[in-house]
Design a protein around this motif. Structure first.
Motif, short mmCIF file in Angstrom:
data_model
loop_
_atom_site.label_atom_id
_atom_site.label_comp_id
_atom_site.label_asym_id
_atom_site.label_seq_id
_atom_site.Cartn_x
_atom_site.Cartn_y
_atom_site.Cartn_z
N LEU A 1 26.58 42.61 39.09
CA LEU A 1 25.96 41.76 40.10
C LEU A 1 27.05 40.87 40.70
CD1 LEU A 1 22.72 40.80 38.15
CD2 LEU A 1 22.94 42.46 39.99
N PRO A 2 26.79 40.27 41.87
CA PRO A 2 27.82 39.42 42.50
C PRO A 2 28.27 38.29 41.56
CG PRO A 2 26.02 39.84 44.03
CD PRO A 2 25.59 40.40 42.69
N GLU A 3 29.58 38.06 41.56
CA GLU A 3 30.19 37.05 40.70
C GLU A 3 31.48 36.58 41.36
OE1 GLU A 3 32.81 40.01 37.89
OE2 GLU A 3 30.79 39.57 37.26
N PRO A 4 31.99 35.42 40.98
CA PRO A 4 33.26 34.98 41.55
C PRO A 4 34.42 35.84 41.04
CG PRO A 4 32.46 33.39 39.93
CD PRO A 4 31.39 34.43 40.08
N ALA A 5 35.38 36.07 41.90
CA ALA A 5 36.59 36.80 41.50
C ALA A 5 37.39 35.94 40.53
CB ALA A 5 37.43 37.12 42.73
N ARG A 6 38.26 36.58 39.78
CA ARG A 6 39.09 35.87 38.79
C ARG A 6 39.80 34.67 39.42
NH1 ARG A 6 43.67 38.77 35.13
NH2 ARG A 6 41.80 39.66 34.18
#
Length: 117
Positions: A18-23
């Protein structure tokens, strides 16, 4: 040195996350804010120390909380970048983003693993 098992490999049939912040977008204040809730801290710790499969459902934890409350907590952890979630039919399964968190905040997960409620 870590105190939790090495991350499990992604199963070949796993759905996309699911959508998540990039590292690079992970922010310490956001991560710490998400971990400031004892239930969310417990979720991350149990995933770190007790996970025996790649992904776990909300029911795996055995919390006696309304589903809507748990959904809120898991969403907050995902939005902060602490967990990755995948949709399997009607259920969402989660695991800790160990590699990303260790790269951005070395030692943070060791503190979470050592935390005593």
């Amino acid at each position: 040195m870590t105190t939790w098992p090495a991350p499990l490999p992604v199963p070949p049939d796993a759905p996309a996350p699911l959508p998540e912040p990039a590292r690079a977008e992970l922010r310490l204040e956001t991560v710490l804010g998400a971990l400031s809730d004892p239930l969310r801290l417990t979720i991350v710790q149990r995933l770190l120390l007790g996970a025996q499969e790649y992904d776990h459902t909300c029911g795996w934890f055995g919390f006696d909380r309304p589903k809507s409350s748990l959904t809120h907590h898991f969403k907050a952890l995902r939005a902060a970048g602490l967990i990755r979630q995948r949709q399997y039919g009607l259920e969402r399964r989660s695991h800790v983003r160990v590699d990303d968190l260790e790269a951005r905040f070395p030692g943070l997960l060791a503190l979470v693993a050592a935390w005593t409620p």
